[in-house]
Scaffold this motif. Structure first.
Motif, PDB file in Angstrom:
ATOM      1  N   ILE A 247      23.053  -4.018 -16.331  1.00  0.00           N
ATOM      2  CA  ILE A 247      22.431  -4.521 -15.105  1.00  0.00           C
ATOM      3  C   ILE A 247      21.006  -4.997 -15.370  1.00  0.00           C
ATOM      4  CG2 ILE A 247      21.543  -3.803 -12.847  1.00  0.00           C
ATOM      5  CD1 ILE A 247      24.025  -1.998 -12.623  1.00  0.00           C
ATOM      6  N   SER A 248      20.264  -4.234 -16.163  1.00  0.00           N
ATOM      7  CA  SER A 248      18.883  -4.618 -16.480  1.00  0.00           C
ATOM      8  C   SER A 248      18.856  -5.960 -17.204  1.00  0.00           C
ATOM      9  CB  SER A 248      18.224  -3.544 -17.350  1.00  0.00           C
ATOM     10  OG  SER A 248      18.205  -2.296 -16.684  1.00  0.00           O
ATOM     11  N   THR A 249      19.749  -6.126 -18.151  1.00  0.00           N
ATOM     12  CA  THR A 249      19.810  -7.382 -18.899  1.00  0.00           C
ATOM     13  C   THR A 249      20.210  -8.534 -17.993  1.00  0.00           C
ATOM     14  OG1 THR A 249      20.508  -6.120 -20.839  1.00  0.00           O
ATOM     15  CG2 THR A 249      20.793  -8.500 -20.928  1.00  0.00           C
ATOM     16  N   PHE A 250      21.183  -8.293 -17.128  1.00  0.00           N
ATOM     17  CA  PHE A 250      21.628  -9.332 -16.201  1.00  0.00           C
ATOM     18  C   PHE A 250      20.480  -9.803 -15.310  1.00  0.00           C
ATOM     19  CE2 PHE A 250      22.947 -10.364 -11.886  1.00  0.00           C
ATOM     20  CZ  PHE A 250      23.769 -11.460 -12.114  1.00  0.00           C
ATOM     21  N   ILE A 251      19.709  -8.870 -14.784  1.00  0.00           N
ATOM     22  CA  ILE A 251      18.611  -9.231 -13.887  1.00  0.00           C
ATOM     23  C   ILE A 251      17.589 -10.105 -14.600  1.00  0.00           C
ATOM     24  CG2 ILE A 251      16.637  -8.286 -12.624  1.00  0.00           C
ATOM     25  CD1 ILE A 251      18.402  -5.921 -11.861  1.00  0.00           C
ATOM     26  N   VAL A 252      17.229  -9.735 -15.827  1.00  0.00           N
ATOM     27  CA  VAL A 252      16.271 -10.536 -16.584  1.00  0.00           C
ATOM     28  C   VAL A 252      16.817 -11.938 -16.831  1.00  0.00           C
ATOM     29  CG1 VAL A 252      15.097 -10.764 -18.807  1.00  0.00           C
ATOM     30  CG2 VAL A 252      15.212  -8.529 -17.689  1.00  0.00           C
ATOM     31  N   ALA A 253      18.072 -12.033 -17.266  1.00  0.00           N
ATOM     32  CA  ALA A 253      18.668 -13.331 -17.577  1.00  0.00           C
ATOM     33  C   ALA A 253      18.831 -14.188 -16.320  1.00  0.00           C
ATOM     34  CB  ALA A 253      20.018 -13.137 -18.255  1.00  0.00           C
ATOM     35  N   ALA A 254      19.259 -13.571 -15.215  1.00  0.00           N
ATOM     36  CA  ALA A 254      19.466 -14.336 -13.984  1.00  0.00           C
ATOM     37  C   ALA A 254      18.168 -14.932 -13.459  1.00  0.00           C
ATOM     38  CB  ALA A 254      20.105 -13.443 -12.915  1.00  0.00           C
ATOM     39  N   ASN A 255      17.075 -14.195 -13.603  1.00  0.00           N
ATOM     40  CA  ASN A 255      15.799 -14.701 -13.114  1.00  0.00           C
ATOM     41  C   ASN A 255      15.148 -15.674 -14.094  1.00  0.00           C
ATOM     42  OD1 ASN A 255      14.920 -13.260 -10.437  1.00  0.00           O
ATOM     43  ND2 ASN A 255      15.930 -11.693 -11.650  1.00  0.00           N
ATOM     44  N   ALA A 256      15.594 -15.672 -15.346  1.00  0.00           N
ATOM     45  CA  ALA A 256      15.120 -16.661 -16.317  1.00  0.00           C
ATOM     46  C   ALA A 256      15.941 -17.938 -16.278  1.00  0.00           C
ATOM     47  CB  ALA A 256      15.166 -16.058 -17.729  1.00  0.00           C
ATOM     48  N   SER A 257      17.082 -17.883 -15.612  1.00  0.00           N
ATOM     49  CA  SER A 257      18.023 -18.996 -15.631  1.00  0.00           C
ATOM     50  C   SER A 257      17.431 -20.290 -15.086  1.00  0.00           C
ATOM     51  CB  SER A 257      19.280 -18.619 -14.837  1.00  0.00           C
ATOM     52  OG  SER A 257      20.203 -19.670 -14.827  1.00  0.00           O
ATOM     53  N   SER A 258      16.697 -20.203 -13.970  1.00  0.00           N
ATOM     54  CA  SER A 258      16.164 -21.421 -13.352  1.00  0.00           C
ATOM     55  C   SER A 258      15.195 -22.142 -14.274  1.00  0.00           C
ATOM     56  CB  SER A 258      15.479 -21.086 -12.024  1.00  0.00           C
ATOM     57  OG  SER A 258      14.373 -20.214 -12.217  1.00  0.00           O
ATOM     58  N   GLY A 259      14.377 -21.391 -15.010  1.00  0.00           N
ATOM     59  CA  GLY A 259      13.454 -22.008 -15.952  1.00  0.00           C
ATOM     60  C   GLY A 259      14.185 -22.724 -17.073  1.00  0.00           C
ATOM     61  N   LEU A 260      15.268 -22.125 -17.560  1.00  0.00           N
ATOM     62  CA  LEU A 260      16.058 -22.761 -18.610  1.00  0.00           C
ATOM     63  C   LEU A 260      16.771 -24.005 -18.087  1.00  0.00           C
ATOM     64  CD1 LEU A 260      17.594 -19.625 -20.375  1.00  0.00           C
ATOM     65  CD2 LEU A 260      15.829 -21.166 -21.258  1.00  0.00           C
ATOM     66  N   VAL A 261      17.241 -23.950 -16.850  1.00  0.00           N
ATOM     67  CA  VAL A 261      17.885 -25.118 -16.251  1.00  0.00           C
ATOM     68  C   VAL A 261      16.904 -26.283 -16.162  1.00  0.00           C
ATOM     69  CG1 VAL A 261      18.857 -26.044 -14.102  1.00  0.00           C
ATOM     70  CG2 VAL A 261      19.650 -23.840 -14.984  1.00  0.00           C
ATOM     71  N   ALA A 262      15.653 -25.981 -15.794  1.00  0.00           N
ATOM     72  CA  ALA A 262      14.643 -27.033 -15.691  1.00  0.00           C
ATOM     73  C   ALA A 262      14.370 -27.689 -17.043  1.00  0.00           C
ATOM     74  CB  ALA A 262      13.352 -26.457 -15.108  1.00  0.00           C
ATOM     75  N   ARG A 263      14.487 -26.909 -18.125  1.00  0.00           N
ATOM     76  CA  ARG A 263      14.187 -27.457 -19.457  1.00  0.00           C
ATOM     77  C   ARG A 263      15.419 -28.039 -20.145  1.00  0.00           C
ATOM     78  NH1 ARG A 263      10.893 -22.747 -19.702  1.00  0.00           N
ATOM     79  NH2 ARG A 263      12.466 -21.616 -20.900  1.00  0.00           N
ATOM     80  N   LEU A 264      16.573 -27.398 -19.987  1.00  0.00           N
ATOM     81  CA  LEU A 264      17.752 -27.793 -20.747  1.00  0.00           C
ATOM     82  C   LEU A 264      18.813 -28.506 -19.928  1.00  0.00           C
ATOM     83  CD1 LEU A 264      18.235 -24.478 -22.801  1.00  0.00           C
ATOM     84  CD2 LEU A 264      16.999 -26.545 -23.481  1.00  0.00           C
ATOM     85  N   GLY A 265      18.759 -28.353 -18.601  1.00  0.00           N
ATOM     86  CA  GLY A 265      19.805 -28.908 -17.753  1.00  0.00           C
ATOM     87  C   GLY A 265      20.844 -27.863 -17.399  1.00  0.00           C
ATOM     88  N   ALA A 266      21.439 -28.001 -16.229  1.00  0.00           N
ATOM     89  CA  ALA A 266      22.372 -26.989 -15.722  1.00  0.00           C
ATOM     90  C   ALA A 266      23.615 -26.859 -16.595  1.00  0.00           C
ATOM     91  CB  ALA A 266      22.767 -27.313 -14.284  1.00  0.00           C
ATOM     92  N   GLU A 267      24.178 -27.980 -17.025  1.00  0.00           N
ATOM     93  CA  GLU A 267      25.420 -27.919 -17.782  1.00  0.00           C
ATOM     94  C   GLU A 267      25.225 -27.229 -19.131  1.00  0.00           C
ATOM     95  OE1 GLU A 267      28.443 -28.625 -16.876  1.00  0.00           O
ATOM     96  OE2 GLU A 267      27.883 -29.367 -14.896  1.00  0.00           O
TER      97      GLU A 267
END
Length: 394
Positions: A247-267
């Motif tokens: 759960i701890s890992t999931f929370i960190v990754a889920a909240n980092a996801s938007s930043g990665l989408v902005a840099r790499l793209g959603a797909e």
């Protein structure tokens, strides 16, 4: 404070009320035969009835979404949940409680159906991915924290107190939403249908891949308490540690996801997260085939599965909403329904073999992860990249 994020907080509160129906009530289930009669197997139906009712409610609210305003359905769902929770607390037989729990599950499904569409209506794509990550983070804490709270309520006031607290929480959230008028209208599509979405390969790409990644993880989670304790000779603490790390890992990754989408793209983020989870699931299965029983190794392999889900979950769910082409309520309902079906099917298939150890549990989970990867390779991706309502986020 940004008004959109205040509204999001109340929407999160509404979805948590629905989760209370299983997680908060769970500790009271073993005590129900003493209080209401029946046996332990019948008491388990108190949980199953709620989940079954929720599946019906998902379809019902999804169909009502283009006929009735989102605010009325969202708030009405909460108020009806409060009434049914109080009725459950007044039940005098296990059969009566099971019947009430079925109806409670039906009426409590509203927030889960509309929450993703509300997020989509309030934010542009980048902030919507971030908001869905926040929503998923809070919801992921419920299975870990709510049973602890439920155990405390059981000790404090007996089995009825969990239902009374659920009723109070539902009324409080409904009142706040009604006073602020904060629920925006979810996109409507009057001529839409569940059949049209099920036939749409673009929608299925995101809906089925999301359901299979999370469904595979849940099949593994549902089976491991028995495996740790009855097969590996460990304790429930092994499972709790595994869950907390995941759960701890999931929370960190889920909240980092938007930043990665902005840099790499959603797909690209979607592919990375799905691939990471699948490779980790393969590692779990290989370790099980090798006869491995170390709780530490199982936990270490469980962490990247959660990381992959956290990365791909928010953009995957949001793009499923985009692929519904305005039929947000039905789209959200189907994604959640696919998820429940995957978890239920996988758990049912594994249950006869559960005492053979990690192999059947990890094997079933791996199958779902492979299906998720195949969906991304075989089905067409969404072509639309337009931003949605950016002014609403400021």
């Amino acid at each position: 404070m940004n008004r959109g994020w205040i509204t999001l907080g109340m929407v999160v509160g509404g979805t948590i009320v629905g989760l209370m129906g299983t997680d908060l009530v769970l500790p009271a289930v073993p005590r129900l035969p003493e209080a209401l009669g029946g046996d332990p197997s019948r008491a388990q139906l108190v949980l199953a009835a709620y989940v079954g009712g929720s599946c019906i409610g998902l379809l019902g609210f999804g169909a009502l979404g283009d006929r009735v305003s989102t605010a009325r359905l969202f708030i009405g769902s909460l108020l009806a949940t409060a009434l049914l929770s109080l009725a459950c607390a007044l039940a005098t037989s296990i059969e009566g409680l099971i019947a009430l729990r079925t109806v409670q599950g039906v009426v409590a499904a509203g927030p889960a159906v509309f929450a993703p569409g509300v997020v989509k209506a309030m934010f542009d794509e980048t902030r919507a991915v971030r908001a869905i990550g926040f929503l998923a983070s809070i919801e992921s804490l419920a299975p870990a924290l709510a049973p602890i709270a439920g155990a405390g309520l059981l000790a404090l006031g007996g089995w009825t107190l969990s239902f009374e607290v659920m009723a109070g929480a539902a009324v409080m959230v409904a009142a706040l939403l009604a006073l602020t008028g904060g629920v925006p209208q979810v996109s409507r599509r009057g001529k839409g249908s569940f059949a049209a979405l099920v036939k749409d390969p673009v929608f299925l790409r995101y809906a089925v891949s999301h359901a299979c990644v999370l469904g595979g993880l849940l099949v593994f989670v549902f089976g491991m308490p028995t495996v740790f304790v009855r097969v590996h000779g460990g304790t429930l603490a092994d499972f709790i540690i595994m869950q907390l790390c995941g759960i701890s890992t999931f929370i960190v990754a889920a909240n980092a996801s938007s930043g990665l989408v902005a840099r790499l793209g959603a797909e690209r983020v979607l592919n990375i997260g799905t691939g990471m989870a699948a490779v980790a699931a393969l590692g779990q299965f290989a370790y099980a085939l090798a006869g491995g029983t170390s709780a530490l190794v199982i936990t270490a392999l469980f962490v990247p599965v959660n990381t992959g889900l956290g990365l791909r979950g928010p953009p995957g769910f949001f793009r499923a909403m985009m692929a519904s082409h305005g039929d947000d309520a039905r789209g959200s309902a189907l994604v959640i329904l696919f998820l429940l079906a995957a978890a239920a099917l996988g758990t049912a298939l594994v249950s006869p073999w559960i005492e053979r150890g990690t192999v059947p549990v990890a094997g079933a989970a791996l199958i779902f992860h492979v299906i998720s990867v195949l969906c991304l390779f075989a089905l067409p991706q969404l072509r639309e990249e337009g931003k949605l309502n950016p002014s609403c986020a400021s």
